[in-house]
Design an enzyme around this catalytic site. Sequence first.
Site: not given
Length: 587
Positions: A81, A142
């Site tokens: 990610c 993130h």
Amino acid sequence: AILLCFSRYLLMALTSCVFCNTFGLSAAMDSKPNILLFLADDLGIGDIGCYGNDTIRTPNIDRLAREGVKLTQHIAAAPLCTPSRAAFLTGRYPIRSGMASSNRYRALQWNAGSGGLPANETTFARLLQEQGYTTGLIGKWHQGVNCESFNDHCHHPLNHGFDYFYGMPFTLLNNCQENKPPELDVALQAKLWLYSQIIILAVLTLTAAKLAGLIAIRWKIIACFTLVGSLFFISWYSSYGFVQYWNCILMRNHDVTEQPMRLERISSLMLKEAASFIKRNRHGPFLLFVSFLHVHTPLFTTQKFRGKSRHGLYGDNVEEMDWMVGKILDLLDKEGLKNHTLTYFASDHGGHLEAQDRSAQLGGWNGIYKGGKGMGGWEGGIRVPGVFRWPGVLPADTVIDEPTSLMDIYPTLVHLAGGMLPQDRVIDGRNLVPLLQGRAQQSEHEFLFHYCGSYLHAVRWHQKDSGAIWKAHYVTPIFHPPGAGACYGKGICPCSGEGVTHHDPPLLFDLSRDPSEAKPLSPDTEPLFDTVIQKIGRAIEDHRRTLTPVPEQLSVYNVVWKPWLQPCCGTFPFCWCDKEGDSAQNL
């Protein structure tokens, strides 16, 4: 005379037709389109209908492909990610921005870590903002929050070109849902708990021995042991014992609105926020980045979709995400924005093969491609869905089988917005507009470099004169158990150390003939073997000369929990709130 007259008429008609088409296309291209980006989390390329899945229902994503262009070799710049999204936002390999790790922490671990997307990186949101776009991010970030204090927001979306942010500054984890096994640093937590038990046992043993007169030891020493043990326990349990409060939060701009977040209403809240943003900015131009929390574990799915698919909880979660895509597309239609909006759908990397609960598969399916999430070289970890739609500008129902990258979104969007790419840095992405419109037949990418953390695992060479797509693997993960196709029992495959195999000469495949990477070539089976390896080797040398040292954002120091950086809606450590109340209603 009649023939001459007819010829002139035909020529005028053709000229008029070409002029009208060219003028219409030019007019559409001259105006700045709205831009709607959908990015799924951990979705496998084999999980949606338009890429061959006939058991999970994804009619809305399939509609995008039917009305637009589908890419079959769309490649993520990283198999996890944090680095993949950094590359997506900046158009640059993560190693250039320091978002590639040389340790086992390959993604950000805490909202209260100090690492993140550096302030000197320029995102496509920033460049579109400069071109008059209103920019919004709904969902997962993130990319970090703070650097030195709990409110400096140096890594925050609003510091990277977004005018509006609503969502998770972190990512979903099992820890975010009650009654789920912990997911964050499980092995380390087990060790810390073992050490804590040993300290407790030692203190109790010393105390009992002292009371029984078996040893002569001063109470101060026992008290000292007790204090040290208590401090050790508090030092780690204050972070790992409250992951749900520290990481599972929602923010609106700089304000924490839910701590911890309530998963049962997140889909409704995201839809509500996306709809509100579109309605507020329907006169455009706008950039809306819908960064789904789906389909990352714990796969929280609303009751409406639970048990509806043929693939358990994972399939339910995919179908709920597709429904959300459909609701937003329907709103575009309702607002009359469909033909003036470039829409894009992709996943940040491949499906998570090791995500399992006993016999239930909780991760995605990567189709015919080997490997999955966390594997920097194998296709299953990096080949993802990629769909573009812009009615009247891009052709409908078109398939492009050329190597493209998530990094290409950056120069593509900047081009459409009328902006200029930064001249002070290397941009690895390429403008896709000519390829998408059919004005170019081949991708501009000759080489693509596949990293696992900061380690180069594989390289792809698009030999344009022959159509071959060579891929050389220099490092591959060791599957567990052998031949299993993933690293079961480890959570995710490592990038380096004892968990990988180094290949010299490298494993070589021609993806145009063997997309599953099932049969490695050799000098005996491939006459061009040595030529190809030498060509790729020179490309690696040229690529490495373009790299410059930068601070590592995912160093151990940068990823550890720092209480003074913790986003908090109260007075730390009393961080809990629910400012959303009952505002979440299904659309």
